[in-house]
Scaffold this motif. Structure first.
Motif, PDB file in Angstrom:
ATOM      1  N   UNK A 247      -7.044  -2.628   2.082  1.00 40.29           N
ATOM      2  CA  UNK A 247      -6.058  -1.793   1.402  1.00 40.29           C
ATOM      3  C   UNK A 247      -4.731  -2.529   1.232  1.00 40.29           C
ATOM      4  N   UNK A 248      -4.247  -3.140   2.304  1.00 42.39           N
ATOM      5  CA  UNK A 248      -2.950  -3.816   2.247  1.00 42.39           C
ATOM      6  C   UNK A 248      -3.020  -5.062   1.365  1.00 42.39           C
ATOM      7  N   UNK A 249      -4.072  -5.864   1.535  1.00 44.23           N
ATOM      8  CA  UNK A 249      -4.191  -7.078   0.725  1.00 44.23           C
ATOM      9  C   UNK A 249      -4.338  -6.763  -0.757  1.00 44.23           C
ATOM     10  N   UNK A 250      -4.856  -5.578  -1.067  1.00 48.28           N
ATOM     11  CA  UNK A 250      -4.961  -5.171  -2.463  1.00 48.28           C
ATOM     12  C   UNK A 250      -3.615  -5.024  -3.141  1.00 48.28           C
ATOM     13  N   UNK A 251      -2.541  -4.926  -2.329  1.00 46.90           N
ATOM     14  CA  UNK A 251      -1.197  -4.760  -2.879  1.00 46.90           C
ATOM     15  C   UNK A 251      -0.475  -6.090  -3.117  1.00 46.90           C
TER      16      UNK A 251
ATOM     17  N   UNK B 148       0.552  -9.439  11.092  1.00 43.74           N
ATOM     18  CA  UNK B 148      -0.592  -9.836  10.257  1.00 43.74           C
ATOM     19  C   UNK B 148      -0.185  -9.947   8.790  1.00 43.74           C
ATOM     20  N   UNK B 149       0.629  -9.013   8.317  1.00 38.93           N
ATOM     21  CA  UNK B 149       1.070  -9.047   6.921  1.00 38.93           C
ATOM     22  C   UNK B 149       1.866 -10.309   6.618  1.00 38.93           C
ATOM     23  N   UNK B 150       2.665 -10.758   7.555  1.00 38.69           N
ATOM     24  CA  UNK B 150       3.419 -11.997   7.346  1.00 38.69           C
ATOM     25  C   UNK B 150       2.472 -13.183   7.151  1.00 38.69           C
ATOM     26  N   UNK B 151       1.420 -13.183   7.952  1.00 41.13           N
ATOM     27  CA  UNK B 151       0.445 -14.254   7.797  1.00 41.13           C
ATOM     28  C   UNK B 151      -0.221 -14.199   6.425  1.00 41.13           C
ATOM     29  N   UNK B 152      -0.425 -12.990   5.952  1.00 45.87           N
ATOM     30  CA  UNK B 152      -1.073 -12.806   4.653  1.00 45.87           C
ATOM     31  C   UNK B 152      -0.078 -12.860   3.495  1.00 45.87           C
ATOM     32  N   UNK B 153       1.209 -12.966   3.816  1.00 46.53           N
ATOM     33  CA  UNK B 153       2.272 -13.018   2.816  1.00 46.53           C
ATOM     34  C   UNK B 153       2.271 -11.759   1.934  1.00 46.53           C
ATOM     35  N   UNK B 154       2.228 -10.610   2.606  1.00 42.25           N
ATOM     36  CA  UNK B 154       2.272  -9.315   1.927  1.00 42.25           C
ATOM     37  C   UNK B 154       3.478  -8.546   2.444  1.00 42.25           C
ATOM     38  N   UNK B 155       4.194  -7.883   1.550  1.00 39.45           N
ATOM     39  CA  UNK B 155       5.348  -7.066   1.929  1.00 39.45           C
ATOM     40  C   UNK B 155       5.023  -5.583   1.746  1.00 39.45           C
ATOM     41  N   UNK B 156       5.986  -4.744   2.158  1.00 41.92           N
ATOM     42  CA  UNK B 156       5.880  -3.314   1.911  1.00 41.92           C
ATOM     43  C   UNK B 156       5.408  -2.535   3.124  1.00 41.92           C
ATOM     44  N   UNK B 157       5.117  -1.265   2.917  1.00 47.71           N
ATOM     45  CA  UNK B 157       4.572  -0.370   3.928  1.00 47.71           C
ATOM     46  C   UNK B 157       5.455  -0.274   5.169  1.00 47.71           C
ATOM     47  N   UNK B 158       6.770  -0.216   4.938  1.00 45.60           N
ATOM     48  CA  UNK B 158       7.714  -0.027   6.028  1.00 45.60           C
ATOM     49  C   UNK B 158       8.292  -1.291   6.593  1.00 45.60           C
ATOM     50  N   UNK B 159       7.777  -2.451   6.199  1.00 46.90           N
ATOM     51  CA  UNK B 159       8.307  -3.703   6.728  1.00 46.90           C
ATOM     52  C   UNK B 159       9.606  -4.052   6.004  1.00 46.90           C
ATOM     53  N   UNK B 160      10.621  -4.474   6.760  1.00 47.63           N
ATOM     54  CA  UNK B 160      11.892  -4.904   6.194  1.00 47.63           C
ATOM     55  C   UNK B 160      12.256  -6.220   6.836  1.00 47.63           C
ATOM     56  N   UNK B 161      12.457  -7.233   6.017  1.00 51.38           N
ATOM     57  CA  UNK B 161      12.797  -8.548   6.553  1.00 51.38           C
ATOM     58  C   UNK B 161      14.323  -8.650   6.701  1.00 51.38           C
ATOM     59  N   UNK B 162      14.763  -9.011   7.863  1.00 56.12           N
ATOM     60  CA  UNK B 162      16.179  -9.210   8.112  1.00 56.12           C
ATOM     61  C   UNK B 162      16.426 -10.706   8.380  1.00 56.12           C
ATOM     62  N   UNK B 163      17.679 -11.056   8.580  1.00 55.00           N
ATOM     63  CA  UNK B 163      18.005 -12.466   8.848  1.00 55.00           C
ATOM     64  C   UNK B 163      17.351 -12.932  10.144  1.00 55.00           C
TER      65      UNK B 163
END
Length: 490
Positions: free
Chosen positions: A21-25, A469-484
């Motif tokens: 599901x996540x990788x589909x995005x 896991x999403x970082x490894x897959x280079x996927x964003x979204x679903x509540x993740x927020x990248x900060x400094x």
């Protein structure tokens, strides 16, 4: 790029439904640049959905978590009893045809399907029935064929998408929504219709009311008796000028004598013009039936283009439905069990020490929890929501605890109203229901700690696993927020 999170015991399977599901995005912008214009244009609109976090994929089955998600309310879809009865039904008709080759209006009609329609109609107290391919198709057919020019369609604001789509195809252009299950506004709207629509007042045109017996998103029961009484009160001098269409997709098998549905439970068979029952949930089959009198059936057959131009349902299709109904009559204990498990869920939920805090802080919102003790029927279907920022965290946590729910997001529901759709089944045990509530409150405690600034991480444990896991897959979204500091935050 690694395809697996290197955390021992992680609940994220690289080929499982969550990962799929996540990788589909993942955006396809770069890949689409080399495609022909036709496919590039399609990928562009798909990327809009990906960016909005509402891209749908056909996911691999999840066989490891507890099912609080599927529509198999009475566990008929997995029932060996239903399977045996279906196979026995085929054996009773050894010369059945696998296909039907044409529509019901050509040579696709056959005796067995007509008998099944008559038997199902009689079971629900109706004069006639018409089998179709799905509940969605049934609602399209009903609303595209039955309302006439000049009729008024009055519908509950939360009716199913298929009813909305059907109404958009109706000949009747006068369409009015009333607030969900609000009997007083419904009554006032009827009075206004009588005053402002001369054709209705002259008994030349009618009002058709669209409701569901159990609403598919929130799981509340329609106040059908009160709506019918209000209609009879306002239209007492206009007998027959107001008719109800009831979608019983979520009540068949669960409510009423032998699971006949809400209309039969209330004894309103003679008061309701059209009833739709679908078979993909409690019956454990597929398809649907449109019930009414012979005039209703003839109208749908003559004006329903999907019926006129579709191949008739096959013998195995009808046999699965017919055998489902035969087994349904033996499921009284299962129906009682589902009711008991629904009451147990609400009892455990509302008696937990963290319930007042979770509710007051907006961490947990369960609409049907209010007044559950006084409710005659606590349905198998309910919604759980939280603050928008932590919606996916709740989903991840329950999945990590091996409980499968269904995340419902925009555009199925309005922005900011995402919820987890929960369905309780005959195969769910008391231990599973207790474990499910325990998992909910384990997540609530994590959220309380995070909001108080005492949590070990700025997100819940399960969310952190997913985001790593999403970082490894280079996927964003679903509540993740990248900060400094590359930390997840609210």
């Amino acid at each position: 790029m690694s395809n697996i999170l290197t955390v021992e015991g992680s609940f994220i399977s690289p080929e499982g439904p969550l990962a799929t599901f996540i990788k589909g995005h993942r955006s396809q912008t770069e890949q689409a640049k080399s495609l022909p214009t036709f496919y590039r244009n399609l990928e562009e609109v798909l990327d809009v959905k990906r960016a909005s976090e509402n891209f749908y994929s056909t996911l691999p089955p999840d066989t490891t978590s507890v099912d609080f998600c599927s529509g198999d309310v009475m566990s008929m879809g997995r029932s060996s009893q239903h399977r045996d009865e279906f196979l026995a039904e085929l054996e009773r008709h050894p010369n059945f045809a696998l296909g039907t080759t044409s529509s019901r209006l050509m040579d696709g009609n056959y005796t067995y399907i007509q008998q099944a329609e008559s038997e199902i109609a009689a079971f629900h107290g109706a004069e006639a029935g018409l089998l179709v391919g799905s509940g969605f198709e049934a609602n399209l057919a009903i609303w595209a064929t039955i309302p006439r020019h000049g009729d008024v369609i009055l519908y509950d604001s939360l009716v199913h998408a298929s009813t909305h789509d059907g109404i958009r195809q109706a000949l009747a252009m006068d369409r009015v929504a009333f607030p969900h299950s609000d009997v007083d506004v419904f009554r006032d709207t009827l009075r206004d219709i009588l005053e402002t629509r001369p054709l209705v007042r002259q008994r030349k045109r009618c009002v058709l009311v669209a409701v569901e017996s159990i609403y598919s998103m929130d799981g509340d029961v329609c106040p059908l008796q009160e709506l019918v009484e209000a209609a009879q009160e306002v239209f007492q001098d206009y007998e027959g000028s107001i008719q109800f269409v009831v979608d019983e997709a979520h009540s068949v098998g669960f409510i009423g004598p032998e699971g006949k549905g809400l209309v039969c439970e209330l004894g309103l068979e003679k008061e309701i013009a059209v009833v739709m029952h679908s078979f993909g949930k409690a019956i454990g089959a597929s398809g649907a039936i449109i019930l009414g009198n012979k005039i209703i059936r003839d109208t749908v057959i003559n004006f329903g283009r999907a019926v006129m131009f579709s191949t008739a349902p096959t013998f195995p299709f009808v046999a699965a439905v017919k055998s489902g109904y035969k087994v349904l009559s033996t499921k009284a204990k299962d129906r009682e069990h589902v009711h008991d498990m629904a009451r147990l869920f609400f009892e455990l939920l509302t008696s937990h020490p963290l319930w007042p805090t979770a509710r007051s802080k907006g961490i947990l919102h369960v609409p049907l929890a209010e007044g559950w003790e006084d409710r005659v029927v606590n349905t198998h279907l309910l919604a759980i929501s939280t603050k928008p920022k932590s919606f996916w965290w709740m989903y991840y946590h329950l999945l990590s605890a091996s409980f499968r729910t269904f995340p419902v997001t925009y555009p199925v529901v309005p922005p900011g109203q995402s919820r987890l759709r929960v369905i309780i089944h005959a195969h769910n045990t008391e231990e599973q229901v207790r474990g499910f509530v325990d998992a909910i409150y384990a997540w609530v405690q994590e959220m309380i700690d995070i909001e108080a600034g005492t949590g070990a991480e700025p997100v819940t444990k399960a969310a952190k696993e997913v985001y790593d896991w999403m970082r490894q897959e280079q996927v964003d979204g679903f509540g993740i927020v990248r900060t400094k500091r590359k930390r997840e935050s609210c």
